[in-house]
Motif scaffolding. Sequence first.
Motif, mmCIF file in Angstrom:
data_model
loop_
_atom_site.group_PDB
_atom_site.id
_atom_site.type_symbol
_atom_site.label_atom_id
_atom_site.label_comp_id
_atom_site.label_asym_id
_atom_site.label_seq_id
_atom_site.Cartn_x
_atom_site.Cartn_y
_atom_site.Cartn_z
ATOM 1 N N UNK A 125 0.583 -1.138 -0.403
ATOM 2 C CA UNK A 125 0.138 0.286 0.020
ATOM 3 C C UNK A 125 0.305 1.373 -0.012
ATOM 4 N N UNK A 126 0.002 2.215 -0.665
ATOM 5 C CA UNK A 126 1.786 3.417 -1.059
ATOM 6 C C UNK A 126 0.391 4.169 -0.483
ATOM 7 N N UNK A 127 0.701 4.965 0.614
ATOM 8 C CA UNK A 127 -0.161 5.731 1.153
ATOM 9 C C UNK A 127 0.558 7.574 1.005
ATOM 10 N N UNK A 128 -0.195 8.378 -0.801
ATOM 11 C CA UNK A 128 0.480 8.954 -0.297
ATOM 12 C C UNK A 128 0.276 10.974 1.198
ATOM 13 N N UNK A 129 1.303 11.367 1.302
ATOM 14 C CA UNK A 129 1.683 12.412 1.873
ATOM 15 C C UNK A 129 1.681 13.248 1.897
ATOM 16 N N UNK A 130 0.666 14.168 1.737
ATOM 17 C CA UNK A 130 2.004 16.020 0.544
ATOM 18 C C UNK A 130 3.075 16.573 2.149
ATOM 19 N N UNK A 131 2.836 15.683 3.548
ATOM 20 C CA UNK A 131 3.479 16.604 4.241
ATOM 21 C C UNK A 131 4.869 15.949 3.493
ATOM 22 N N UNK A 132 5.624 14.957 3.040
ATOM 23 C CA UNK A 132 7.179 14.023 3.200
ATOM 24 C C UNK A 132 7.707 15.032 1.992
ATOM 25 N N UNK A 133 8.956 14.634 2.864
ATOM 26 C CA UNK A 133 9.760 15.518 1.312
ATOM 27 C C UNK A 133 10.068 17.120 1.704
ATOM 28 N N UNK A 134 10.233 17.883 2.419
ATOM 29 C CA UNK A 134 10.064 18.979 2.575
ATOM 30 C C UNK A 134 8.673 19.755 2.050
ATOM 31 N N UNK A 135 7.374 18.732 2.439
ATOM 32 C CA UNK A 135 5.896 19.087 1.347
ATOM 33 C C UNK A 135 6.184 19.270 -0.300
#
Length: 142
Positions: A125-135
Amino acid sequence: AAKGTPLAKPISTFPFVDLQTGNLTESAAQFLNQLRNFVVGMNRLTPCNATGKNVITLTPLDASPLIEKYVDYEVFTFVAEQTSDGSVTGTVVPRDGTLATLKFYVTGGAAQAGAGDIVAGSLYFAIYNDALDTAAGGFVLK
């Protein structure tokens, strides 16, 4: 944060059924198609075919929701084609266009996925998170 496209409101001035033929009108067919797309789009567990080893390309199956952009908490499911042997990134290729290539993360987003973190034949499962990798956004692997 990214947001999904809202469902268009039906136009009440157009009849839903042609009173002479009993058939759906064109506006009714368009509305029902939008409603179907909205319902399918609510299922943000998107099954994908996956190709690649360290740069994974996820191609949603035909029965997937319409994907226009990455949306926070959206989940892409896939079975890995190969075992990773370096830093892992990936992209989603929707029906129209290609989305940005982003990093895959393990340990809840604390570290980028690397060698051996993705194993051939395993379900992910690949869950997208927009806060990762300095936004810039990224995928948390589960």
